[in-house]
Motif scaffolding. Structure first.
Motif, PDB file in Angstrom:
ATOM      1  N   ASP A   1     -85.536   7.745  95.626  1.00  0.00           N
ATOM      2  CA  ASP A   1     -84.102   7.926  95.385  1.00  0.00           C
ATOM      3  C   ASP A   1     -84.100   9.818  95.349  1.00  0.00           C
ATOM      4  O   ASP A   1     -85.262  10.502  95.048  1.00  0.00           O
ATOM      5  CB  ASP A   1     -83.690   7.738  93.933  1.00  0.00           C
ATOM      6  CG  ASP A   1     -82.222   7.986  93.676  1.00  0.00           C
ATOM      7  OD1 ASP A   1     -81.671   8.253  94.548  1.00  0.00           O
ATOM      8  OD2 ASP A   1     -82.104   7.709  92.478  1.00  0.00           O
TER       9      ASP A   1
ATOM     10  N   LYS B   1     -82.432  12.159  92.788  1.00  0.00           N
ATOM     11  CA  LYS B   1     -81.436  12.139  91.513  1.00  0.00           C
ATOM     12  C   LYS B   1     -80.448  13.596  91.345  1.00  0.00           C
ATOM     13  O   LYS B   1     -79.510  13.181  90.858  1.00  0.00           O
ATOM     14  CB  LYS B   1     -82.177  11.965  90.519  1.00  0.00           C
ATOM     15  CG  LYS B   1     -82.649  10.630  90.377  1.00  0.00           C
ATOM     16  CD  LYS B   1     -82.853  10.250  88.965  1.00  0.00           C
ATOM     17  CE  LYS B   1     -83.042   8.394  89.115  1.00  0.00           C
ATOM     18  NZ  LYS B   1     -84.604   8.304  89.087  1.00  0.00           N
TER      19      LYS B   1
ATOM     20  N   GLY C   1     -76.519   9.750  89.514  1.00  0.00           N
ATOM     21  CA  GLY C   1     -76.820   8.168  89.385  1.00  0.00           C
ATOM     22  C   GLY C   1     -77.676   8.253  90.858  1.00  0.00           C
ATOM     23  O   GLY C   1     -78.704   7.434  90.794  1.00  0.00           O
TER      24      GLY C   1
ATOM     25  N   TYR D   1     -87.025  -2.782  87.812  1.00  0.00           N
ATOM     26  CA  TYR D   1     -87.124  -1.411  88.505  1.00  0.00           C
ATOM     27  C   TYR D   1     -87.990  -0.479  87.595  1.00  0.00           C
ATOM     28  O   TYR D   1     -87.543  -0.201  86.505  1.00  0.00           O
ATOM     29  CB  TYR D   1     -85.903  -1.018  88.645  1.00  0.00           C
ATOM     30  CG  TYR D   1     -85.411   0.425  89.182  1.00  0.00           C
ATOM     31  CD1 TYR D   1     -86.116   1.419  88.757  1.00  0.00           C
ATOM     32  CD2 TYR D   1     -84.493   0.588  90.269  1.00  0.00           C
ATOM     33  CE1 TYR D   1     -85.988   2.847  88.709  1.00  0.00           C
ATOM     34  CE2 TYR D   1     -84.160   2.109  90.269  1.00  0.00           C
ATOM     35  CZ  TYR D   1     -84.852   3.147  89.755  1.00  0.00           C
ATOM     36  OH  TYR D   1     -84.610   4.346  90.171  1.00  0.00           O
TER      37      TYR D   1
ATOM     38  N   GLU E   1     -89.102   5.617  83.501  1.00  0.00           N
ATOM     39  CA  GLU E   1     -88.080   4.438  82.828  1.00  0.00           C
ATOM     40  C   GLU E   1     -88.291   3.161  83.425  1.00  0.00           C
ATOM     41  O   GLU E   1     -88.651   3.124  84.666  1.00  0.00           O
ATOM     42  CB  GLU E   1     -86.766   5.150  83.121  1.00  0.00           C
ATOM     43  CG  GLU E   1     -86.262   5.325  84.377  1.00  0.00           C
ATOM     44  CD  GLU E   1     -84.549   5.371  84.696  1.00  0.00           C
ATOM     45  OE1 GLU E   1     -84.034   5.489  83.869  1.00  0.00           O
ATOM     46  OE2 GLU E   1     -84.376   5.756  85.892  1.00  0.00           O
TER      47      GLU E   1
ATOM     48  N   ASN F   1     -85.512   0.184  84.500  1.00  0.00           N
ATOM     49  CA  ASN F   1     -84.440  -0.464  84.607  1.00  0.00           C
ATOM     50  C   ASN F   1     -84.286  -1.933  84.965  1.00  0.00           C
ATOM     51  O   ASN F   1     -85.180  -2.565  85.457  1.00  0.00           O
ATOM     52  CB  ASN F   1     -83.476   0.235  86.029  1.00  0.00           C
ATOM     53  CG  ASN F   1     -83.429   1.606  85.676  1.00  0.00           C
ATOM     54  OD1 ASN F   1     -83.111   2.074  84.454  1.00  0.00           O
ATOM     55  ND2 ASN F   1     -83.515   2.459  86.697  1.00  0.00           N
TER      56      ASN F   1
ATOM     57  N   ARG G   1     -82.672  -3.869  86.766  1.00  0.00           N
ATOM     58  CA  ARG G   1     -81.451  -4.141  87.812  1.00  0.00           C
ATOM     59  C   ARG G   1     -81.894  -3.533  89.023  1.00  0.00           C
ATOM     60  O   ARG G   1     -83.010  -2.695  88.939  1.00  0.00           O
ATOM     61  CB  ARG G   1     -80.098  -3.674  87.184  1.00  0.00           C
ATOM     62  CG  ARG G   1     -80.431  -2.128  87.014  1.00  0.00           C
ATOM     63  CD  ARG G   1     -79.136  -1.291  86.531  1.00  0.00           C
ATOM     64  NE  ARG G   1     -79.451  -0.012  86.198  1.00  0.00           N
ATOM     65  CZ  ARG G   1     -79.971   1.186  86.762  1.00  0.00           C
ATOM     66  NH1 ARG G   1     -80.237   0.972  88.287  1.00  0.00           N
ATOM     67  NH2 ARG G   1     -79.974   2.192  86.375  1.00  0.00           N
TER      68      ARG G   1
ATOM     69  N   GLY H   1     -81.901  -0.582  91.662  1.00  0.00           N
ATOM     70  CA  GLY H   1     -81.431   0.858  91.707  1.00  0.00           C
ATOM     71  C   GLY H   1     -80.088   0.969  92.737  1.00  0.00           C
ATOM     72  O   GLY H   1     -80.068   0.268  93.850  1.00  0.00           O
ATOM     73  N   ASP H   2     -79.434   1.999  92.362  1.00  0.00           N
ATOM     74  CA  ASP H   2     -78.263   2.471  93.338  1.00  0.00           C
ATOM     75  C   ASP H   2     -78.561   3.981  93.402  1.00  0.00           C
ATOM     76  O   ASP H   2     -78.519   4.591  92.394  1.00  0.00           O
ATOM     77  CB  ASP H   2     -77.174   1.980  92.448  1.00  0.00           C
ATOM     78  CG  ASP H   2     -75.721   2.468  93.405  1.00  0.00           C
ATOM     79  OD1 ASP H   2     -75.914   2.942  94.479  1.00  0.00           O
ATOM     80  OD2 ASP H   2     -74.562   2.028  93.055  1.00  0.00           O
ATOM     81  N   PRO H   3     -78.658   4.451  94.632  1.00  0.00           N
ATOM     82  CA  PRO H   3     -78.744   3.723  95.905  1.00  0.00           C
ATOM     83  C   PRO H   3     -79.942   3.284  96.450  1.00  0.00           C
ATOM     84  O   PRO H   3     -80.052   2.663  97.750  1.00  0.00           O
ATOM     85  CB  PRO H   3     -78.301   4.826  96.996  1.00  0.00           C
ATOM     86  CG  PRO H   3     -79.195   6.138  96.200  1.00  0.00           C
ATOM     87  CD  PRO H   3     -79.077   5.869  94.687  1.00  0.00           C
ATOM     88  N   GLU H   4     -81.039   2.954  95.663  1.00  0.00           N
ATOM     89  CA  GLU H   4     -82.338   2.421  96.416  1.00  0.00           C
ATOM     90  C   GLU H   4     -82.046   1.079  97.012  1.00  0.00           C
ATOM     91  O   GLU H   4     -82.536   0.557  98.169  1.00  0.00           O
ATOM     92  CB  GLU H   4     -83.365   2.150  95.290  1.00  0.00           C
ATOM     93  CG  GLU H   4     -83.849   3.347  94.680  1.00  0.00           C
ATOM     94  CD  GLU H   4     -83.540   3.925  93.582  1.00  0.00           C
ATOM     95  OE1 GLU H   4     -82.247   3.711  93.279  1.00  0.00           O
ATOM     96  OE2 GLU H   4     -84.128   4.559  92.621  1.00  0.00           O
TER      97      GLU H   4
END
Ligand code: AMP
Ligand code: GLY
Length: 419
Positions: free
Chosen positions: A210, A212, A224, A267, A281, A283, A285, A287-290
């Motif tokens: 990503d 960031k 994000g 994630y 970190e 997550n 869920r 990733g956005d945009p991954e």
């Protein structure tokens, strides 16, 4: 099977688009959705979890795939499951892995998962004297969810103390900032590693990276995410093996020992340091945009993979050899105060040229597409090489217009020094 995707961003558009290709889908829904998601699924809005549940039952939805963390941290899985609706995403307790940085760090310490050294503080004076003794660079993190704004990498002591004041004395992020994690600064290259998991069983998704920061050259505030590509050469085969053994497997096993069976996308945001991969970190869920480039590369039926995993059947994903690159087009003022309501032009032309356009902060009004959020659109393309995917996306972006449109011009460039 009747499936619903929960969420309304670019990641959820990519998810619902990918699921729409599944031979197992009977009917596809999304909530609240966006105009792009509307093209491939039935969308509806909802007020709260109860309202959502009513609408899911009415539409006889069998499975909910959750996009963003907020719903998970608030316990959407626990709630919907109590009404017999299956959810792909972790329960409330397990979602603490993302919902509380202190929980995640303590968990990593307990199970020897490589991460930056840290201390947790609930009193400002204690936190301040820790920063005084350690000096800069140092990283300050709000414990709770803060939409990606609760983390500051500080290169000066004063900057760290002033951020601590914002969090702990001025309550800038409300309860999320009452407790803070103070971390050792890690040097290296960032990358994202995402798996789909149930208990100890997991299915790795392709690697990605990503971007960031808001501006080129990784300058400006954290966002994000401004763009991503997949795979990333930052994670070579040997590093991937270490990520799987030292991070993914230890995490899934550790959770089981805590009485928590992971279910959903997991994630790991990583720093690839000289000593090896370390977790920045977790997550709970995609990733956005991954998710956007990553899902474009998956050839297998995603729903079939999810269902197999939920039944604890071993399954594999077929992944295209192509590279994929996703560019985020953002509104002026993002991430602080995005301008909205601007007309978007050029989307249809770009789509006709074979570029995937995933919608995020977009609304349709009177036949027009208008901006309705910070991150507006994602342009995503595949290529035999990273350069080819990149060139396609950057050619396409010339054709898209909305007032104040901002995007980074250097997505994917970092990869070339490894190729
Ligand atoms: P997080 O939300 O914890 O992933 O932090 C947001 C961003 O801050 C990361 O993507 C990194 O760029 C940066 N960051 C977080 N923790 C560290 C660390 N310990 N050392 C260096 N950079 C960090
Ligand atoms: N792109 C980073 C994230 O989704 O957290």
């Amino acid at each position: 099977m009747r499936v619903l995707v929960l969420g309304k961003g670019g990641r959820e558009h990519a998810l619902v688009w990918k699921l729409s290709q599944s031979k197992l889908v009977e009917e596809l829904f999304s909530a609240p959705g966006n105009p792009g998601m509307e093209e491939v699924s039935k969308t509806f809005n909802f007020k709260d979890f109860e309202d959502l549940k009513e609408k899911l039952l009415k539409n006889r939805v069998d499975l909910v795939v959750v996009g963003p963390e907020e719903y998970l941290v608030k316990g959407v899985r626990d709630y919907l499951e109590s009404f017999g609706i299956k959810v792909f995403g972790p329960d409330k307790k397990t979602a603490q892995l993302e919902g509380s940085k202190a929980f995640a760090k303590e968990f990593m310490r307990k199970y020897s998962i490589p991460t930056a050294q840290y201390e947790v503080f609930e009193d400002f004076e204690g936190a301040k004297s820790f920063v005084e003794s350690k000096g800069a660079p140092i990283v300050i993190k709000a414990d709770g969810l803060a939409g990606g704004k609760g983390v500051k990498v500080c290169f000066k002591k004063e900057e760290a103390i002033s951020f601590l004041e914002d969090l702990m004395l001025k309550g800038k992020f409300g309860d999320s900032g009452k407790r803070v994690v103070i971390e050792e600064y890690l040097e290296g290259e960032e990358a994202s590693y995402i798996v789909m998991a149930k208990g100890e069983l997991y299915l790795p998704l392709p690697t990605s990276q990503d971007h960031k920061r808001l501006f080129d050259g990784d300058r400006g505030p954290n966002t994000g995410g401004m763009g991503a590509y997949s795979p990333t050469p930052v994670i070579d085969q040997q590093t991937e093996k270490r990520i799987r053994e030292e991070i993914v497997e230890r995490t899934l096993k550790g959770l089981l020992r805590e009485g928590l069976t992971y279910l959903g996308f997991l994630y790991a945001g990583l720093m690839i340091t000289k000593e090896g991969p370390k977790v920045l970190e977790f997550n709970v869920r995609l990733g956005d945009p991954e998710a956007q480039p990553l899902l474009c590369r998956i050839d297998s039926d995603l729903l079939e993979a999810i269902l197999n995993l939920m039944e604890e059947k071993k399954t594999e994903l077929k992944v295209k050899r192509d590279w994929a690159l996703d560019l985020v087009l953002a509104s002026k003022g993002y991430p602080e105060k995005p301008q909205v309501g601007k007309e978007i032009r050029g989307v249809e032309e770009v789509k006709r040229e074979g570029i995937m356009v995933f919608y995020a902060g977009v609304k349709r009004e009177g036949g027009k597409l208008l901006t309705a959020g910070g991150r507006v659109l994602n342009l995503c393309a595949l290529g035999k090489t990273l350069k080819e995917a990149r060139d396609k996306v950057y050619r396409a972006v010339e054709k898209i217009h909305f007032e104040g449109m901002h995007y980074r011009r250097d997505i994917g460039l970092r990869a070339f020094k490894y190729l």
